[in-house]
Write a protein that holds these residues in place. Structure first.
Motif, PDB file in Angstrom:
ATOM      1  N   LYS A  26       0.854  -1.181   0.000  1.00  0.00           N
ATOM      2  CA  LYS A  26       0.000   0.000   0.000  1.00  0.00           C
ATOM      3  C   LYS A  26       0.891   1.233   0.000  1.00  0.00           C
ATOM      4  O   LYS A  26       1.608   1.488   0.964  1.00  0.00           O
ATOM      5  N   TYR A  70       2.038   5.108   0.302  1.00  0.00           N
ATOM      6  CA  TYR A  70       1.600   6.206   1.151  1.00  0.00           C
ATOM      7  C   TYR A  70       0.738   7.172   0.358  1.00  0.00           C
ATOM      8  O   TYR A  70       0.912   7.342  -0.845  1.00  0.00           O
ATOM      9  N   ASP A  71      -0.171   7.807   1.050  1.00  0.00           N
ATOM     10  CA  ASP A  71      -1.017   8.829   0.454  1.00  0.00           C
ATOM     11  C   ASP A  71      -0.116   9.988   0.004  1.00  0.00           C
ATOM     12  O   ASP A  71       0.648  10.530   0.808  1.00  0.00           O
ATOM     13  N   PRO A  72      -0.146  10.384  -1.267  1.00  0.00           N
ATOM     14  CA  PRO A  72       0.720  11.451  -1.757  1.00  0.00           C
ATOM     15  C   PRO A  72       0.551  12.766  -0.986  1.00  0.00           C
ATOM     16  O   PRO A  72       1.528  13.490  -0.786  1.00  0.00           O
ATOM     17  N   ALA A  73      -0.650  13.058  -0.526  1.00  0.00           N
ATOM     18  CA  ALA A  73      -0.871  14.280   0.250  1.00  0.00           C
ATOM     19  C   ALA A  73      -0.128  14.202   1.582  1.00  0.00           C
ATOM     20  O   ALA A  73       0.460  15.189   2.038  1.00  0.00           O
ATOM     21  N   PHE A  74      -0.132  13.038   2.204  1.00  0.00           N
ATOM     22  CA  PHE A  74       0.581  12.839   3.463  1.00  0.00           C
ATOM     23  C   PHE A  74       2.087  13.003   3.257  1.00  0.00           C
ATOM     24  O   PHE A  74       2.765  13.670   4.045  1.00  0.00           O
TER      25      PHE A  74
END
Length: 66
Positions: free
Chosen positions: A35, A37-41
């Motif tokens: 999974k 990481y969320d690009p925004a994070f």
């Protein structure tokens, strides 16, 4: 019956599967889906790199933050 767990990918995986088929060994393959990481994070964390920060001494937390 015994179980062998082999974690590999690419050309090695193809060779192992071919070998098992040649030996008439039954096997199952399972793909792990990583999974990302969320690009925004990630952007948020990287943006804090140049922000002001406070070092905390873990052995003396309360005096470090005053």
């Amino acid at each position: 019956m015994e179980t062998i767990i082999i974690e590999t990918e690419g050309q090695n995986l193809e060779k192992i599967i071919a070998f098992l088929k040649e030996m008439n060994v039954s096997f199952k393959t399972k793909t792990k889906k990583e999974k990302p990481y969320d690009p925004a994070f990630v952007a948020k964390i990287l943006a804090t790199k140049d922000e002001k920060s406070t070092r905390v001494n873990p052995r003396n937390i309360w005096e470090s933050i005053t």
